[in-house]
Design a protein around this motif. Structure first.
Motif, mmCIF file in Angstrom:
data_model
loop_
_atom_site.group_PDB
_atom_site.id
_atom_site.type_symbol
_atom_site.label_atom_id
_atom_site.label_comp_id
_atom_site.label_asym_id
_atom_site.label_seq_id
_atom_site.Cartn_x
_atom_site.Cartn_y
_atom_site.Cartn_z
ATOM 1 N N LEU A 87 -1.009 11.671 -20.845
ATOM 2 C CA LEU A 87 -0.945 10.220 -20.642
ATOM 3 C C LEU A 87 0.125 9.847 -19.623
ATOM 4 C CD1 LEU A 87 -1.316 9.071 -24.349
ATOM 5 C CD2 LEU A 87 -2.877 8.502 -22.498
ATOM 6 N N ALA B 91 -11.529 17.180 -19.536
ATOM 7 C CA ALA B 91 -10.956 16.127 -20.395
ATOM 8 C C ALA B 91 -11.518 16.142 -21.818
ATOM 9 C CB ALA B 91 -11.185 14.763 -19.755
ATOM 10 N N LYS B 92 -12.845 16.264 -21.939
ATOM 11 C CA LYS B 92 -13.426 16.205 -23.289
ATOM 12 C C LYS B 92 -13.123 17.470 -24.079
ATOM 13 C CE LYS B 92 -16.773 12.606 -23.316
ATOM 14 N NZ LYS B 92 -18.135 12.158 -23.543
ATOM 15 N N ALA C 250 -9.787 16.999 -25.372
ATOM 16 C CA ALA C 250 -9.838 16.007 -26.440
ATOM 17 C C ALA C 250 -10.362 16.612 -27.748
ATOM 18 C CB ALA C 250 -10.717 14.835 -26.016
ATOM 19 N N TYR D 260 -5.024 12.469 -31.413
ATOM 20 C CA TYR D 260 -3.834 11.640 -31.266
ATOM 21 C C TYR D 260 -3.926 10.379 -32.120
ATOM 22 C CZ TYR D 260 -0.655 8.482 -28.621
ATOM 23 O OH TYR D 260 0.326 7.611 -28.230
ATOM 24 N N PRO E 76 -2.145 6.991 -32.042
ATOM 25 C CA PRO E 76 -1.161 6.226 -31.266
ATOM 26 C C PRO E 76 -0.294 5.343 -32.152
ATOM 27 C CG PRO E 76 -3.404 5.480 -30.799
ATOM 28 C CD PRO E 76 -3.505 6.522 -31.856
ATOM 29 N N LEU F 7 -15.760 6.659 -33.566
ATOM 30 C CA LEU F 7 -15.242 6.820 -32.195
ATOM 31 C C LEU F 7 -14.536 8.162 -32.028
ATOM 32 C CD1 LEU F 7 -13.849 3.224 -31.563
ATOM 33 C CD2 LEU F 7 -15.965 4.206 -30.695
ATOM 34 N N PRO G 15 -15.477 12.883 -28.090
ATOM 35 C CA PRO G 15 -15.385 14.100 -27.263
ATOM 36 C C PRO G 15 -16.521 15.098 -27.502
ATOM 37 C CG PRO G 15 -13.327 13.683 -28.439
ATOM 38 C CD PRO G 15 -14.337 12.755 -29.009
ATOM 39 N N ALA H 47 -14.900 3.640 -26.659
ATOM 40 C CA ALA H 47 -13.616 4.312 -26.886
ATOM 41 C C ALA H 47 -12.452 3.393 -26.528
ATOM 42 C CB ALA H 47 -13.546 5.604 -26.073
ATOM 43 N N SER I 228 -6.348 1.950 -24.260
ATOM 44 C CA SER I 228 -6.546 2.902 -23.165
ATOM 45 C C SER I 228 -5.963 4.280 -23.471
ATOM 46 C CB SER I 228 -5.992 2.342 -21.860
ATOM 47 O OG SER I 228 -4.677 1.925 -22.031
ATOM 48 N N GLU I 229 -4.836 4.327 -24.194
ATOM 49 C CA GLU I 229 -4.251 5.639 -24.504
ATOM 50 C C GLU I 229 -5.179 6.454 -25.387
ATOM 51 O OE1 GLU I 229 -0.365 5.311 -26.153
ATOM 52 O OE2 GLU I 229 0.551 4.849 -24.201
ATOM 53 N N ALA I 230 -5.676 5.814 -26.444
ATOM 54 C CA ALA I 230 -6.565 6.532 -27.357
ATOM 55 C C ALA I 230 -7.849 6.942 -26.636
ATOM 56 C CB ALA I 230 -6.883 5.668 -28.578
ATOM 57 N N HIS J 203 -8.221 7.672 -23.513
ATOM 58 C CA HIS J 203 -7.907 8.847 -22.680
ATOM 59 C C HIS J 203 -7.887 10.113 -23.528
ATOM 60 C CE1 HIS J 203 -5.672 11.206 -19.617
ATOM 61 N NE2 HIS J 203 -5.113 11.745 -20.691
ATOM 62 N N THR J 204 -7.278 10.020 -24.706
ATOM 63 C CA THR J 204 -7.186 11.219 -25.542
ATOM 64 C C THR J 204 -8.520 11.565 -26.203
ATOM 65 O OG1 THR J 204 -6.446 9.962 -27.475
ATOM 66 C CG2 THR J 204 -4.734 10.843 -26.025
ATOM 67 N N LEU J 205 -9.511 10.685 -26.052
ATOM 68 C CA LEU J 205 -10.858 11.023 -26.526
ATOM 69 C C LEU J 205 -11.691 11.607 -25.379
ATOM 70 C CD1 LEU J 205 -11.568 7.977 -28.869
ATOM 71 C CD2 LEU J 205 -11.351 10.364 -29.573
ATOM 72 N N GLY J 206 -11.036 11.851 -24.249
ATOM 73 C CA GLY J 206 -11.707 12.529 -23.133
ATOM 74 C C GLY J 206 -12.380 11.595 -22.144
ATOM 75 N N ILE J 207 -12.028 10.291 -22.201
ATOM 76 C CA ILE J 207 -12.644 9.333 -21.265
ATOM 77 C C ILE J 207 -11.806 9.268 -19.979
ATOM 78 C CG2 ILE J 207 -13.305 6.899 -20.930
ATOM 79 C CD1 ILE J 207 -14.970 8.376 -23.061
#
Lengths: 257, 335
Positions: A52, A72-73, A76, A81, A83, A100, A104, B219, B224-226, B228-232
């Motif tokens: 990030l 990326a996926k 993931a 994570y 947050p 959701l 990934p 997602a 936006s952080e989450a 990104h961490t889901l691979g988007i």
């Protein structure tokens, strides 16, 4: 080597060095607590591991392979994570929110498969929120919402779970409940890294601790090695009182004399 | 609200498709000359007499197809932008493309270019939309945060609006001024296959760019952080939605004028039926936008408007009260 390795990590944001030379490892099945005063760089370390924020130096390795090398996926699917504050922008139902977490595993056009439905149900049952599945997350209490958000992260089914203050703003009962879920995850083989402030909770829950101060790792290892009077005074500027009760250890901070 | 099953979603899509069919048939039947359903169907296949064939094939069909494409574009991009910006008040106008296209059109009217070619006004409007897209890309390419995109859009929109005011201020005569105002109120009147050929390709390219953005928008519900961490890939997602919107909405505004409220209201209308999941809103919003646009276009032809009622006005008159009603009904879940 198996594990999530953070080697000599450095992060520079807006010209300021926020993290420098941070190194530690999270192994499968263990809970590592990342502690330290506000502004020590804990959340930035988590964000750098997740990509990030950009790393200025160092590596993050997943079983010996740099996390930047994963698509990326794929990354993931390996690192999930939670947050800080777990925001949600639309009033989705709890079940759709948890779903959701399967992002990934699916291509952009794919619908939920049976295995995804199973993972969602399992995560919601483990966090005791299956009965909330049709409720809107925006209408849930803080504790219920925290459990749904944890289920969302668990539904990913990743090998490592990173959580940024998952117990913040929760009452003591729900703090313990969240930490019990984390312990169950570790028991199932997940490597867990948690940013936390409650020293007693860290002492009772974590297998290892990493104490950060001023952007660097001040101490790491077992609670006995890390939570020394000297380290706590250097990092937090406080003295502590320690006691044991019913087999549990406690630490309470007080002003340094 | 309970989670919406796939069956319910499919029922909604089938229902909206049925409504669309009815709206299209009605639109091809009513006008200066009213036709029967059998006449319309015969004329579609060239089987009716010459006059009716021309009315249906040459006059009404391009107008209907443009209306469908425009409505679908505004509905879809409205839902996509609201998902991207995570803001229920976003509409395609927020990124400045509608006002830039209007600026191009108003400039063409001021310069009297329509005397040279019927395509001058939509062509200049399209240029305006493309220039806005380029400026947006320049302003927001380094930092692709949502805030930068919105602010860049607001800036572009303000400049275009200032330009429109300036041109109207110096309009050479009242007729030009009236042309400018009427153009901005939006219309599908007298649109031909030439308009369709000009705008159609840009609209379709815009649509293609936005295919498959639903997963990323879903997602983004988690921040936006989450996401990104889901691979988007957020940067890619933002550019696909923003460029897809600028191209398709820019082309729509170029040939239909600035038609508000569809992009804002339609996603809310669909949310009231199937909930807030951004991905599930996209296709129904496109269909509902097409239905609404076609229905509104029929209303502009009613005798009540003395042939002067503009599409944008009809949309605003219907859209604003519907919007307030929906907000009133859904305020509980919006907290």
């Amino acid at each position: 080597m198996i594990g999530l390795e953070i080697n000599n990590l450095g992060v520079v944001l807006s010209g300021r060095e926020i993290v420098r030379g941070a190194s530690f490892t999270v192994k499968p099945g263990e809970i590592v607590g990342l502690i330290g005063p506000n502004g020590a760089g804990k959340s930035t370390v988590i964000k750098a591991i997740l990509g990030l924020v950009e790393k200025a130096s160092g590596d993050v390795l997943l079983s010996g392979v740099g996390t930047d090398e994963f698509e990326a996926k794929e990354r993931a699917r390996k690192i999930s994570y939670v947050p800080q504050g777990a925001p949600i922008h639309w009033p989705l139902t709890a079940e759709r929110t948890v779903a959701l977490g399967r992002t990934p595993h699916l291509n952009p056009w794919q619908d939920m498969r049976d295995e995804d439905q199973t993972a969602i149900r399992k995560a919601m049952k483990q966090t005791d929120c299956w009965h909330l599945k049709d409720r809107l997350v925006t209408n849930l209490s803080g504790g219920e919402r925290a459990r749904v958000m944890l289920a969302r992260t668990m539904a990913v089914g990743a090998e490592y779970m990173l959580a940024d203050e998952p117990t913040a703003s929760l009452d003591p009962f729900h703090q313990l409940q969240v930490m019990d879920i984390m312990k169950a995850q570790a028991k199932a083989g997940v490597g867990v890294l948690i940013v936390m402030h409650d020293l007693s909770l860290a002492l009772q829950t974590c297998d290892k601790l990493v104490l950060m101060h001023d952007g660097a790792v001040l101490a790491k290892g077992t609670a006995a090695e890390v939570l020394t009077d000297e380290n706590l005074k250097t990092a937090f500027g406080v003295a502590v009182t320690r006691w044991s009760e019913n087999g549990l250890e406690y630490i309470a901070p007080r002003a340094a004399g | 609200m309970k989670s919406v099953s796939r069956l319910q979603q499919n029922m909604l899509l089938i229902g909206l498709s049925g409504l669309l069919l009815v709206a299209v048939l009605a639109s091809s039947m009513f006008g200066a000359v009213n036709l029967s359903l059998s006449q319309v169907i015969e004329a579609l296949f060239g089987g009716s007499d010459t006059g009716v064939n021309i009315i249906v094939q040459e006059l009404r069909m391009p107008r209907i197809i443009l209306g469908l494409m425009a409505g679908a574009t505004l509905g879809y991009t409205g839902a996509a932008l609201q998902g991207l910006l995570r803001n229920p008040l976003a509409d395609p106008g927020v990124i400045g493309v509608s006002s830039s296209a209007s600026f191009g059109a108003v400039a063409a009217i001021y310069l009297g270019l329509s005397a040279y070619s019927a395509m001058a006004i939509p062509g200049m409007a399209m240029m305006g939309a493309l220039v806005a897209t380029l400026i947006l890309m320049l302003l927001a390419s380094r930092d692709s945060s949502v805030l930068t995109l919105i602010l860049a859009g607001v800036g572009i929109s303000s400049i275009a609006t200032a330009g429109i005011s300036l041109i109207m201020n110096f309009a050479p005569n009242p007729i030009s001024l009236q042309d400018m105002i009427f153009w901005m109120l939006g219309s599908l009147e007298n649109r031909t296959y030439d308009d369709l050929m000009l705008a159609g390709p840009f609209i379709i390219v815009g649509w293609l760019m936005m295919i498959g953005v639903g997963q990323g928008l879903n997602a983004l519900s988690l921040g936006s952080e989450a996401a990104h961490t889901l691979g988007i890939d957020l940067k890619r997602l933002r550019w696909r939605v923003v460029l897809g919107t600028t191209l398709s909405v820019g082309a729509t505004v170029s040939v239909c004028g600035a038609i508000g409220f569809i992009g804002l209201v339609v996603p809310h209308l669909i949310r009231a039926l199937i909930g807030y999941e951004p991905r599930k809103l996209l296709l129904p919003s496109a269909l509902a936008g097409a239905v609404l646009m076609t229905a509104a276009d029929i209303l502009t032809r009613l005798p009540i408007g003395h042939g002067q009622l503009r599409l944008g006005v009809v949309m605003a008159v219907i859209g604003a009260p519907v919007f307030i009603y929906i907000i009133f009904k859904t305020r509980e879940s919006m907290r």
